[in-house]
Design a protein around this motif. Structure first.
Motif, PDB file in Angstrom:
ATOM      1  N   GLU A  80      24.224 -60.547 -50.939  1.00 29.61           N
ATOM      2  CA  GLU A  80      24.833 -59.701 -51.961  1.00 29.61           C
ATOM      3  C   GLU A  80      26.322 -59.988 -52.106  1.00 29.61           C
ATOM      4  O   GLU A  80      26.934 -60.652 -51.264  1.00 29.61           O
ATOM      5  N   VAL A  81      26.852 -59.462 -53.203  1.00 33.88           N
ATOM      6  CA  VAL A  81      28.291 -59.563 -53.473  1.00 33.88           C
ATOM      7  C   VAL A  81      28.811 -58.146 -53.690  1.00 33.88           C
ATOM      8  O   VAL A  81      28.243 -57.387 -54.478  1.00 33.88           O
ATOM      9  N   ALA A 134      25.383 -69.643 -59.649  1.00 35.99           N
ATOM     10  CA  ALA A 134      24.888 -68.279 -59.819  1.00 35.99           C
ATOM     11  C   ALA A 134      25.769 -67.288 -59.067  1.00 35.99           C
ATOM     12  O   ALA A 134      26.055 -66.188 -59.563  1.00 35.99           O
ATOM     13  N   ALA A 135      26.215 -67.668 -57.877  1.00 35.45           N
ATOM     14  CA  ALA A 135      27.066 -66.778 -57.092  1.00 35.45           C
ATOM     15  C   ALA A 135      28.406 -66.562 -57.788  1.00 35.45           C
ATOM     16  O   ALA A 135      28.900 -65.431 -57.862  1.00 35.45           O
ATOM     17  N   ILE A 136      28.988 -67.633 -58.315  1.00 42.01           N
ATOM     18  CA  ILE A 136      30.265 -67.506 -59.012  1.00 42.01           C
ATOM     19  C   ILE A 136      30.099 -66.659 -60.270  1.00 42.01           C
ATOM     20  O   ILE A 136      30.956 -65.827 -60.605  1.00 42.01           O
ATOM     21  N   GLU A 137      28.994 -66.827 -60.958  1.00 42.76           N
ATOM     22  CA  GLU A 137      28.722 -66.008 -62.141  1.00 42.76           C
ATOM     23  C   GLU A 137      28.665 -64.526 -61.772  1.00 42.76           C
ATOM     24  O   GLU A 137      29.181 -63.668 -62.504  1.00 42.76           O
ATOM     25  N   VAL A 145      32.256 -63.290 -61.039  1.00 41.66           N
ATOM     26  CA  VAL A 145      32.994 -63.095 -62.288  1.00 41.66           C
ATOM     27  C   VAL A 145      32.520 -61.827 -62.995  1.00 41.66           C
ATOM     28  O   VAL A 145      33.329 -61.064 -63.540  1.00 41.66           O
ATOM     29  N   GLU A 146      31.228 -61.568 -62.966  1.00 45.20           N
ATOM     30  CA  GLU A 146      30.685 -60.349 -63.581  1.00 45.20           C
ATOM     31  C   GLU A 146      31.268 -59.102 -62.928  1.00 45.20           C
ATOM     32  O   GLU A 146      31.658 -58.150 -63.615  1.00 45.20           O
ATOM     33  N   ILE A 147      31.351 -59.113 -61.608  1.00 45.90           N
ATOM     34  CA  ILE A 147      31.909 -57.964 -60.889  1.00 45.90           C
ATOM     35  C   ILE A 147      33.381 -57.778 -61.231  1.00 45.90           C
ATOM     36  O   ILE A 147      33.845 -56.657 -61.487  1.00 45.90           O
ATOM     37  N   ILE A 148      34.143 -58.867 -61.228  1.00 42.50           N
ATOM     38  CA  ILE A 148      35.577 -58.774 -61.528  1.00 42.50           C
ATOM     39  C   ILE A 148      35.787 -58.268 -62.954  1.00 42.50           C
ATOM     40  O   ILE A 148      36.660 -57.423 -63.213  1.00 42.50           O
ATOM     41  N   THR A 149      34.983 -58.753 -63.879  1.00 38.79           N
ATOM     42  CA  THR A 149      35.106 -58.320 -65.274  1.00 38.79           C
ATOM     43  C   THR A 149      34.851 -56.819 -65.403  1.00 38.79           C
ATOM     44  O   THR A 149      35.579 -56.100 -66.110  1.00 38.79           O
ATOM     45  N   THR A 150      33.826 -56.331 -64.708  1.00 40.25           N
ATOM     46  CA  THR A 150      33.507 -54.898 -64.740  1.00 40.25           C
ATOM     47  C   THR A 150      34.626 -54.070 -64.132  1.00 40.25           C
ATOM     48  O   THR A 150      35.044 -53.043 -64.685  1.00 40.25           O
ATOM     49  N   LEU A 151      35.144 -54.517 -62.984  1.00 41.27           N
ATOM     50  CA  LEU A 151      36.218 -53.781 -62.318  1.00 41.27           C
ATOM     51  C   LEU A 151      37.513 -53.848 -63.125  1.00 41.27           C
ATOM     52  O   LEU A 151      38.318 -52.909 -63.113  1.00 41.27           O
ATOM     53  N   ASP A 152      37.718 -54.959 -63.845  1.00 38.21           N
ATOM     54  CA  ASP A 152      38.920 -55.097 -64.662  1.00 38.21           C
ATOM     55  C   ASP A 152      38.948 -54.050 -65.773  1.00 38.21           C
ATOM     56  O   ASP A 152      40.010 -53.517 -66.125  1.00 38.21           O
ATOM     57  N   ALA A 189      39.600 -72.058 -57.385  1.00 33.37           N
ATOM     58  CA  ALA A 189      39.935 -72.625 -58.690  1.00 33.37           C
ATOM     59  C   ALA A 189      38.892 -72.264 -59.745  1.00 33.37           C
ATOM     60  O   ALA A 189      39.232 -71.965 -60.895  1.00 33.37           O
ATOM     61  N   ARG A 190      37.625 -72.263 -59.360  1.00 32.43           N
ATOM     62  CA  ARG A 190      36.571 -71.971 -60.324  1.00 32.43           C
ATOM     63  C   ARG A 190      36.604 -70.512 -60.775  1.00 32.43           C
ATOM     64  O   ARG A 190      36.429 -70.212 -61.957  1.00 32.43           O
ATOM     65  N   VAL A 191      36.827 -69.599 -59.829  1.00 26.96           N
ATOM     66  CA  VAL A 191      36.901 -68.181 -60.199  1.00 26.96           C
ATOM     67  C   VAL A 191      38.170 -67.906 -60.999  1.00 26.96           C
ATOM     68  O   VAL A 191      38.167 -67.132 -61.964  1.00 26.96           O
ATOM     69  N   SER A 192      39.264 -68.569 -60.633  1.00 22.06           N
ATOM     70  CA  SER A 192      40.512 -68.412 -61.381  1.00 22.06           C
ATOM     71  C   SER A 192      40.348 -68.883 -62.820  1.00 22.06           C
ATOM     72  O   SER A 192      40.785 -68.222 -63.770  1.00 22.06           O
ATOM     73  N   GLN A 193      39.690 -70.016 -62.990  1.00 21.61           N
ATOM     74  CA  GLN A 193      39.490 -70.555 -64.334  1.00 21.61           C
ATOM     75  C   GLN A 193      38.591 -69.638 -65.166  1.00 21.61           C
ATOM     76  O   GLN A 193      38.824 -69.436 -66.363  1.00 21.61           O
ATOM     77  N   ALA A 194      37.591 -69.040 -64.533  1.00 26.59           N
ATOM     78  CA  ALA A 194      36.638 -68.201 -65.265  1.00 26.59           C
ATOM     79  C   ALA A 194      37.200 -66.829 -65.612  1.00 26.59           C
ATOM     80  O   ALA A 194      36.799 -66.227 -66.607  1.00 26.59           O
ATOM     81  N   THR A 195      38.140 -66.334 -64.801  1.00 26.97           N
ATOM     82  CA  THR A 195      38.653 -64.972 -65.013  1.00 26.97           C
ATOM     83  C   THR A 195      40.057 -64.935 -65.585  1.00 26.97           C
ATOM     84  O   THR A 195      40.495 -63.896 -66.094  1.00 26.97           O
TER      85      THR A 195
END
Length: 410
Positions: free
Chosen positions: A101-102, A128-131, A134-141, A186-192
């Protein structure tokens, strides 16, 4: 986009010393700050004012009175106006990844959790894990924007088990996720579009304990986690020890066990090879002759008098105690905090841990206190957020290897 932002909070070393002391001991009067860090009151006042002007500190008027309810004053007759962290200065995101889980949290500048999200991982595929992250960060943002922080929440801390290169944000090897050489930061930074820092999960948890938890105010302590893996984080003279390769504290791979037992790391005799959850369960099933035996049932049998299964747990406790003793002998901590999901069996093996610890520690190291501290996954995620706050607030002091929390070093 860079993985880590440099500033804008920290200015001079004196400002950093003031800010770190307020984080650790708030609310606190400037005269008390001066005593803690060894500067004059005038120097502390000069260092505090820019932090007040920037809005990351504020006066705590509710504590500016003495025990009788009158306004407290200093020896010079001036009012004592304690300062504290301005919690709404900004928000920070922390995300903890496991193989199942994340968990993500939004914390304010004072470290209080203001939002939480959790998602199940189906497999450990990197994309899939990075996705999911990013989904969690977007929701919390979205929650952060509604809270109305003075400055946007644009820093993220990620924590992952295993060999993490903190300087680059790359996961070199995470055995439980089965990841190798993943450029996670870098991947999470680029996506968010946010600034991202990545840390080993145990080291991140130790940072949260130092800032907000049981180790608050301690300059020398160790955090040991038992469960899926056996790990530790070491804090010496107020600074988290990462080492040249960011792998300091891997006590799960101390070779104090049976040299014929192969560990998943490729070594032999590692503590983790006999004392991790998977190793315990495998050995209990072997002893019982029951390949479907659950860990919970194994624990109950041991507590009910099954000597063969009990010996497996005692052996694990013995090895963990030896590993903790090695930590105490090397760094001499005031406390060793023991946490992790393996604490479900800690009450059963505690005596074995303490006995081997006492037997193997040298001299005054026997005075080291062992403290049991169960912590939920949200606290691990808050640890990741604490690392991000630390990178944001104290970049130059971290880069120079100097202490961040309190004390007389400036």
């Amino acid at each position: 986009m860079p993985l880590q932002r440099r500033g804008p909070i920290e200015g001079t070393p004196a400002e950093a010393a003031v800010l770190s002391t307020v984080f650790a001991e708030q609310p606190i009067a400037r005269t008390d700050i001066a005593r803690r860090i060894g500067l004059s009151s005038a120097a502390v006042t000069r260092a505090t004012q820019p932090l007040l002007d920037a809005g990351c500190l504020e006066y705590n008027e509710a504590h500016a009175t003495d025990a009788a309810g009158d306004e407290a004053t200093s020896r010079m007759g001036r009012p004592r106006r304690p300062v504290r962290i301005a919690v709404d200065y900004t928000g920070t995101f922390g995300v903890k990844l496991t193989h199942e889980e994340v968990v993500g949290v939004l914390v304010d500048f004072g470290g209080r959790i203001r939002g939480q999200e959790q998602r199940t991982l189906v497999g450990t595929d990197v994309d899939a894990a990075i996705e999911t992250v990013v989904e969690i960060i977007t929701t919390l943002d979205k929650q952060a924007r509604k809270l109305g922080f003075t400055h946007p929440a644009d820093h993220v801390g990620l924590s992952v088990s295993g060999d993490v290169d903190h300087a680059t944000g790359r996961v070199r090897y995470s055995p439980f996720l089965d990841w190798r050489d993943v450029d996670l930061g870098a991947r999470v930074s680029q996506a968010t579009g946010k600034h991202v820092v990545v840390e080993n999960d145990v080291k991140a948890l130790a940072t949260a304990e130092q800032w907000f938890g049981y180790a608050r105010g301690l300059d020398d302590f160790a955090l040991v986690t038992i469960g899926t893996g056996i790990g530790s984080a070491l804090v010496v003279d107020g600074a988290l020890i990462r080492g040249a390769h960011s792998v300091a504290g891997e006590i799960g791979h101390l070779p104090v066990g049976d040299p014929s037992v192969l560990c998943r790391c490729g070594g032999h005799g590692c503590v983790e090879a006999e004392a991790s959850t998977a190793a315990l369960l495998s050995r209990c099933r072997e002893v019982a002759g029951e390949p479907e035996l659950s860990l919970r049932d194994a624990v109950e049998r041991a507590r009910s008098g099954d000597a063969a299964i009990a010996a497996v747990f005692v052996r694990a406790g013995h090895l963990i105690g030896l590993a903790i003793a090695s930590v105490a002998n090397i760094i001499g901590p005031a406390q060793v905090i023991v946490s992790g999901e393996g604490l479900t069996t800690y009450d059963f093996i505690e005596s074995a841990i303490r006995d081997s610890f006492a037997e193997q520690t040298f001299g005054a190291a026997r005075q080291t206190q062992l403290h049991l501290q169960p912590l939920p996954l949200a606290e691990w995620a808050r640890g990741a957020a604490a690392v991000a706050i630390e990178e944001f607030a104290f970049p130059s002091r971290l880069a120079s290897g100097r202490r961040v929390f309190g004390g007389s070093h400036v």
